[in-house]
Design a protein around this motif. Structure first.
Motif, PDB file in Angstrom:
ATOM      1  N   MET A  20       0.834  -1.204   0.000  1.00 22.18           N
ATOM      2  CA  MET A  20       0.000   0.000   0.000  1.00 22.18           C
ATOM      3  C   MET A  20       0.872   1.259   0.000  1.00 22.18           C
ATOM      4  O   MET A  20       0.631   2.198  -0.759  1.00 22.18           O
ATOM      5  N   LEU A  21       1.884   1.268   0.843  1.00 21.72           N
ATOM      6  CA  LEU A  21       2.771   2.424   0.948  1.00 21.72           C
ATOM      7  C   LEU A  21       3.544   2.622  -0.356  1.00 21.72           C
ATOM      8  O   LEU A  21       3.698   3.741  -0.843  1.00 21.72           O
ATOM      9  N   SER A  22       3.993   1.527  -0.936  1.00 21.75           N
ATOM     10  CA  SER A  22       4.707   1.582  -2.209  1.00 21.75           C
ATOM     11  C   SER A  22       3.806   2.183  -3.290  1.00 21.75           C
ATOM     12  O   SER A  22       4.231   3.054  -4.063  1.00 21.75           O
ATOM     13  N   ASP A  23       2.549   1.736  -3.345  1.00 25.94           N
ATOM     14  CA  ASP A  23       1.597   2.279  -4.325  1.00 25.94           C
ATOM     15  C   ASP A  23       1.393   3.778  -4.120  1.00 25.94           C
ATOM     16  O   ASP A  23       1.371   4.549  -5.082  1.00 25.94           O
ATOM     17  N   MET A  24       1.236   4.193  -2.867  1.00 24.82           N
ATOM     18  CA  MET A  24       1.035   5.618  -2.571  1.00 24.82           C
ATOM     19  C   MET A  24       2.256   6.438  -2.983  1.00 24.82           C
ATOM     20  O   MET A  24       2.121   7.528  -3.556  1.00 24.82           O
ATOM     21  N   LEU A  25       3.452   5.924  -2.701  1.00 25.81           N
ATOM     22  CA  LEU A  25       4.679   6.647  -3.066  1.00 25.81           C
ATOM     23  C   LEU A  25       4.831   6.736  -4.581  1.00 25.81           C
ATOM     24  O   LEU A  25       5.288   7.750  -5.102  1.00 25.81           O
ATOM     25  N   GLN A  26       4.416   5.685  -5.291  1.00 30.08           N
ATOM     26  CA  GLN A  26       4.459   5.727  -6.752  1.00 30.08           C
ATOM     27  C   GLN A  26       3.525   6.821  -7.273  1.00 30.08           C
ATOM     28  O   GLN A  26       3.856   7.528  -8.219  1.00 30.08           O
ATOM     29  N   MET A  27       2.373   6.975  -6.627  1.00 36.14           N
ATOM     30  CA  MET A  27       1.436   8.039  -7.025  1.00 36.14           C
ATOM     31  C   MET A  27       2.054   9.420  -6.793  1.00 36.14           C
ATOM     32  O   MET A  27       1.696  10.381  -7.459  1.00 36.14           O
ATOM     33  N   LEU A  28       2.997   9.495  -5.834  1.00 32.90           N
ATOM     34  CA  LEU A  28       3.675  10.764  -5.561  1.00 32.90           C
ATOM     35  C   LEU A  28       4.854  10.999  -6.504  1.00 32.90           C
ATOM     36  O   LEU A  28       5.530  12.019  -6.398  1.00 32.90           O
ATOM     37  N   GLY A  29       5.112  10.046  -7.397  1.00 36.12           N
ATOM     38  CA  GLY A  29       6.151  10.246  -8.394  1.00 36.12           C
ATOM     39  C   GLY A  29       7.458   9.527  -8.120  1.00 36.12           C
ATOM     40  O   GLY A  29       8.432   9.688  -8.857  1.00 36.12           O
ATOM     41  N   PHE A  30       7.501   8.722  -7.061  1.00 43.06           N
ATOM     42  CA  PHE A  30       8.730   7.964  -6.772  1.00 43.06           C
ATOM     43  C   PHE A  30       8.707   6.689  -7.611  1.00 43.06           C
ATOM     44  O   PHE A  30       7.743   5.943  -7.558  1.00 43.06           O
ATOM     45  N   THR A  31       9.748   6.458  -8.375  1.00 48.39           N
ATOM     46  CA  THR A  31       9.768   5.285  -9.252  1.00 48.39           C
ATOM     47  C   THR A  31      10.697   4.196  -8.744  1.00 48.39           C
ATOM     48  O   THR A  31      10.534   3.033  -9.083  1.00 48.39           O
ATOM     49  N   ASN A  32      11.687   4.559  -7.927  1.00 50.53           N
ATOM     50  CA  ASN A  32      12.632   3.568  -7.431  1.00 50.53           C
ATOM     51  C   ASN A  32      12.360   3.328  -5.945  1.00 50.53           C
ATOM     52  O   ASN A  32      12.825   4.075  -5.090  1.00 50.53           O
ATOM     53  N   ILE A  33      11.588   2.282  -5.663  1.00 48.96           N
ATOM     54  CA  ILE A  33      11.193   1.996  -4.285  1.00 48.96           C
ATOM     55  C   ILE A  33      11.746   0.641  -3.882  1.00 48.96           C
ATOM     56  O   ILE A  33      11.533  -0.353  -4.576  1.00 48.96           O
ATOM     57  N   GLN A  34      12.484   0.624  -2.782  1.00 50.04           N
ATOM     58  CA  GLN A  34      13.000  -0.631  -2.244  1.00 50.04           C
ATOM     59  C   GLN A  34      12.258  -0.921  -0.946  1.00 50.04           C
ATOM     60  O   GLN A  34      11.791  -0.006  -0.277  1.00 50.04           O
ATOM     61  N   GLU A  35      12.206  -2.204  -0.606  1.00 54.53           N
ATOM     62  CA  GLU A  35      11.488  -2.602   0.601  1.00 54.53           C
ATOM     63  C   GLU A  35      12.370  -3.476   1.482  1.00 54.53           C
ATOM     64  O   GLU A  35      13.199  -4.224   0.980  1.00 54.53           O
ATOM     65  N   ALA A  36      12.167  -3.326   2.781  1.00 50.77           N
ATOM     66  CA  ALA A  36      12.834  -4.182   3.761  1.00 50.77           C
ATOM     67  C   ALA A  36      11.796  -4.572   4.798  1.00 50.77           C
ATOM     68  O   ALA A  36      11.003  -3.732   5.221  1.00 50.77           O
ATOM     69  N   SER A  37      11.802  -5.841   5.185  1.00 49.86           N
ATOM     70  CA  SER A  37      10.779  -6.317   6.127  1.00 49.86           C
ATOM     71  C   SER A  37      11.289  -6.377   7.558  1.00 49.86           C
ATOM     72  O   SER A  37      10.549  -6.767   8.454  1.00 49.86           O
ATOM     73  N   SER A  38      12.555  -5.987   7.769  1.00 49.61           N
ATOM     74  CA  SER A  38      13.101  -5.995   9.127  1.00 49.61           C
ATOM     75  C   SER A  38      14.143  -4.891   9.261  1.00 49.61           C
ATOM     76  O   SER A  38      14.619  -4.358   8.257  1.00 49.61           O
ATOM     77  N   GLY A  39      14.498  -4.589  10.494  1.00 53.87           N
ATOM     78  CA  GLY A  39      15.513  -3.574  10.732  1.00 53.87           C
ATOM     79  C   GLY A  39      16.862  -3.988  10.162  1.00 53.87           C
ATOM     80  O   GLY A  39      17.578  -3.185   9.568  1.00 53.87           O
ATOM     81  N   GLN A  40      17.208  -5.263  10.311  1.00 54.63           N
ATOM     82  CA  GLN A  40      18.492  -5.760   9.804  1.00 54.63           C
ATOM     83  C   GLN A  40      18.545  -5.647   8.287  1.00 54.63           C
ATOM     84  O   GLN A  40      19.551  -5.207   7.719  1.00 54.63           O
TER      85      GLN A  40
END
Length: 132
Positions: A20-40
Motif C-alpha cells: 500500500m505504501l509503495s503504491d502511494m509513493l508511486q502516485m507521488l512520483g517515486f519510481t525507485n522503491i525498495q522494501e525491507a521487512s526488518s531492521g536488519q
C-alpha cells in the motif's frame, strides 16, 4: 507531484502495508522503491545505497525503528536522509522518542494518501543539502 529522483526505502514488516505504501509513493512520483521487512534488512539496504527518503515502521521483528533511525543519524553518508516514522502508536511519548532518535516526521496509521503526501513534502523540503 513530478517524478522524484532517487530511491525510497520502505521498512515495514507487514507485506500488505508495504504494498500500500509503495503504491502511494508511486502516485507521488517515486519510481525507485525498495522494501525491507526488518531492521536488519534495512541496515543492509542502507549500506548498499543511500536513499532520498526512508519510510520507517517503529515496530519491526528484530530491531526497533528507533534503533534503525539512530543508526541512520550516526552514519555520515546517511545523516541527512529524511526519515518518516510510520506507526500505529499514538502516544506523545512514542512521537517524542522518534524525534529523539532523529526522525524527520511522524505519521500515524492509518493515514490517507494526502496525509502521506504532506509529510513526504515536508520532510523532503527540510533536507539540509539541497540539490539545485
Amino acid at each position: 507531484m513530478a517524478q522524484q529522483q532517487g530511491t525510497v526505502l520502505i521498512v515495514e514488516d507487514s507485506p500488505m502495508f508495504r504494498r500500500m505504501l509503495s503504491d502511494m509513493l508511486q502516485m507521488l512520483g517515486f519510481t525507485n522503491i525498495q522494501e525491507a521487512s526488518s531492521g536488519q534488512a534495512a541496515l543492509e539496504r542502507l549500506r548498499e545505497q543511500p536513499p532520498v527518503l526512508v519510510c520507517l515502521d517503529l515496530t519491526l521483528p528484530d530491531i526497533s525503528g528507533y534503533e534503525v533511525c539512530e543508526h541512520i543519524r550516526a552514519t555520515e553518508a546517511l545523516r541527512d536522509v529524511p526519515v518518516l516514522m510510520i506507526s500505529a502508536r499514538t502516544q506523545t511519548m512514542d512521537r517524542a522518542q522518534a524525534e529523539e532518535a532523529g526522525a524527520s516526521g511522524y505519521l500515524i496509521k492509518p493515514f490517507t494518501p494526502e496525509e502521506l503526501r504532506q509529510q513526504v513534502e515536508r520532510v523532503m523540503a527540510a533536507r539540509p543539502r539541497k540539490e539545485a
